[in-house]
Scaffold this motif. Sequence first.
Motif, PDB file in Angstrom:
ATOM      1  N   LYS A  22       0.747  -1.273   0.046  1.00 48.86           N
ATOM      2  CA  LYS A  22       0.037  -0.015   0.007  1.00 48.86           C
ATOM      3  C   LYS A  22       0.977   1.203   0.100  1.00 48.86           C
ATOM      4  O   LYS A  22       0.610   2.256  -0.740  1.00 48.86           O
ATOM      5  CB  LYS A  22      -0.980  -0.135   1.112  1.00 48.86           C
ATOM      6  CG  LYS A  22      -2.049  -1.049   1.144  1.00 48.86           C
ATOM      7  CD  LYS A  22      -3.050  -0.989   2.038  1.00 48.86           C
ATOM      8  CE  LYS A  22      -4.363  -1.838   1.826  1.00 48.86           C
ATOM      9  NZ  LYS A  22      -4.684  -1.935   0.585  1.00 48.86           N
ATOM     10  N   LYS A  23       2.124   1.152   0.801  1.00 50.24           N
ATOM     11  CA  LYS A  23       2.883   2.391   0.832  1.00 50.24           C
ATOM     12  C   LYS A  23       3.595   2.751  -0.629  1.00 50.24           C
ATOM     13  O   LYS A  23       3.578   3.898  -1.111  1.00 50.24           O
ATOM     14  CB  LYS A  23       4.164   2.139   1.881  1.00 50.24           C
ATOM     15  CG  LYS A  23       4.962   3.361   1.964  1.00 50.24           C
ATOM     16  CD  LYS A  23       6.173   2.854   2.927  1.00 50.24           C
ATOM     17  CE  LYS A  23       5.710   2.115   4.196  1.00 50.24           C
ATOM     18  NZ  LYS A  23       7.175   1.985   4.933  1.00 50.24           N
ATOM     19  N   GLU A  25       2.240   1.686  -3.410  1.00 45.79           N
ATOM     20  CA  GLU A  25       1.122   1.955  -4.333  1.00 45.79           C
ATOM     21  C   GLU A  25       1.033   3.606  -4.376  1.00 45.79           C
ATOM     22  O   GLU A  25       0.772   4.041  -5.356  1.00 45.79           O
ATOM     23  CB  GLU A  25      -0.195   1.201  -4.032  1.00 45.79           C
ATOM     24  CG  GLU A  25      -1.418   1.436  -4.921  1.00 45.79           C
ATOM     25  CD  GLU A  25      -2.420   0.451  -4.273  1.00 45.79           C
ATOM     26  OE1 GLU A  25      -3.247   0.140  -5.211  1.00 45.79           O
ATOM     27  OE2 GLU A  25      -2.721   0.633  -2.968  1.00 45.79           O
ATOM     28  N   ARG A  26       0.941   4.058  -3.317  1.00 47.50           N
ATOM     29  CA  ARG A  26       0.744   5.523  -3.142  1.00 47.50           C
ATOM     30  C   ARG A  26       1.742   6.448  -3.810  1.00 47.50           C
ATOM     31  O   ARG A  26       1.427   7.165  -4.484  1.00 47.50           O
ATOM     32  CB  ARG A  26       0.555   5.869  -1.596  1.00 47.50           C
ATOM     33  CG  ARG A  26      -0.655   5.413  -0.901  1.00 47.50           C
ATOM     34  CD  ARG A  26      -0.881   5.960   0.446  1.00 47.50           C
ATOM     35  NE  ARG A  26       0.178   5.899   1.345  1.00 47.50           N
ATOM     36  CZ  ARG A  26       0.454   5.048   2.322  1.00 47.50           C
ATOM     37  NH1 ARG A  26      -0.523   4.132   2.384  1.00 47.50           N
ATOM     38  NH2 ARG A  26       1.451   4.762   2.875  1.00 47.50           N
ATOM     39  N   ILE A  29       1.156   5.892  -7.696  1.00 47.71           N
ATOM     40  CA  ILE A  29       0.047   6.781  -8.017  1.00 47.71           C
ATOM     41  C   ILE A  29       0.590   8.174  -7.929  1.00 47.71           C
ATOM     42  O   ILE A  29       0.453   9.082  -8.981  1.00 47.71           O
ATOM     43  CB  ILE A  29      -1.062   6.655  -7.127  1.00 47.71           C
ATOM     44  CG1 ILE A  29      -1.581   5.195  -7.456  1.00 47.71           C
ATOM     45  CG2 ILE A  29      -2.172   7.794  -7.578  1.00 47.71           C
ATOM     46  CD1 ILE A  29      -2.770   4.991  -6.666  1.00 47.71           C
ATOM     47  N   GLU A  30       1.465   8.876  -7.074  1.00 43.85           N
ATOM     48  CA  GLU A  30       1.855  10.072  -6.912  1.00 43.85           C
ATOM     49  C   GLU A  30       2.873  10.242  -8.182  1.00 43.85           C
ATOM     50  O   GLU A  30       2.797  11.361  -8.710  1.00 43.85           O
ATOM     51  CB  GLU A  30       2.776  10.111  -5.556  1.00 43.85           C
ATOM     52  CG  GLU A  30       3.223  11.799  -5.476  1.00 43.85           C
ATOM     53  CD  GLU A  30       2.380  12.954  -5.680  1.00 43.85           C
ATOM     54  OE1 GLU A  30       2.797  13.896  -6.172  1.00 43.85           O
ATOM     55  OE2 GLU A  30       1.078  12.640  -5.463  1.00 43.85           O
ATOM     56  N   ASN A  74      -2.385   2.919 -14.590  1.00 42.84           N
ATOM     57  CA  ASN A  74      -2.040   4.195 -14.563  1.00 42.84           C
ATOM     58  C   ASN A  74      -1.130   4.569 -15.461  1.00 42.84           C
ATOM     59  O   ASN A  74      -0.169   5.829 -15.426  1.00 42.84           O
ATOM     60  CB  ASN A  74      -0.973   4.431 -12.970  1.00 42.84           C
ATOM     61  CG  ASN A  74      -2.313   4.345 -12.079  1.00 42.84           C
ATOM     62  OD1 ASN A  74      -2.869   5.360 -11.606  1.00 42.84           O
ATOM     63  ND2 ASN A  74      -2.317   3.296 -11.195  1.00 42.84           N
TER      64      ASN A  74
END
Length: 121
Positions: A22-23, A25-26, A29-30, A74
Amino acid sequence: MYTMKLSLIQVDAGTDKEANYKKVERFIIEATRQKSDIACLPECFLYYGDREIKNAEPVDSNYSIGFKKLARDNNISLILGGVALATHNRTKMTNTAIVIHRQGRIVHRYNKMYMFNVRRK
C-alpha cells in the motif's frame, strides 16, 4: 526528440507485505500524477525480514497481479528492484528484478546472483 520522466521511489519496508504494498502503491500513483513514464522501486521494497522460503512470493502472486494492474491502470512502467520470488517447486528463492510494461505485462526478469544483504542499525 523523446524525453522520459523517471521516478525513483525509496521506502523503508518491514515484514508486513500488505502495508509495504500500500505504501509503494501510493508513491506510484503520485509518480503518475507527476507525469512519470517509469517508476523504480528498490530491493526489498515488498518485504524486509527473514530470508526464508515461506516469505518468498510466487511470480503469479496477488502482489505481482496488483503491480501489473497498477502499471496498466496508471499507464506507467515499473521496475521492481528486487523481489524475493520462490522457485516453481518452492525449494529456493531468488532476488529478482522485474520490469512491468505500462500495458501491465512483465517484459523482463533478472535473477540476481546474490541475495540483498545489509545490516540495519
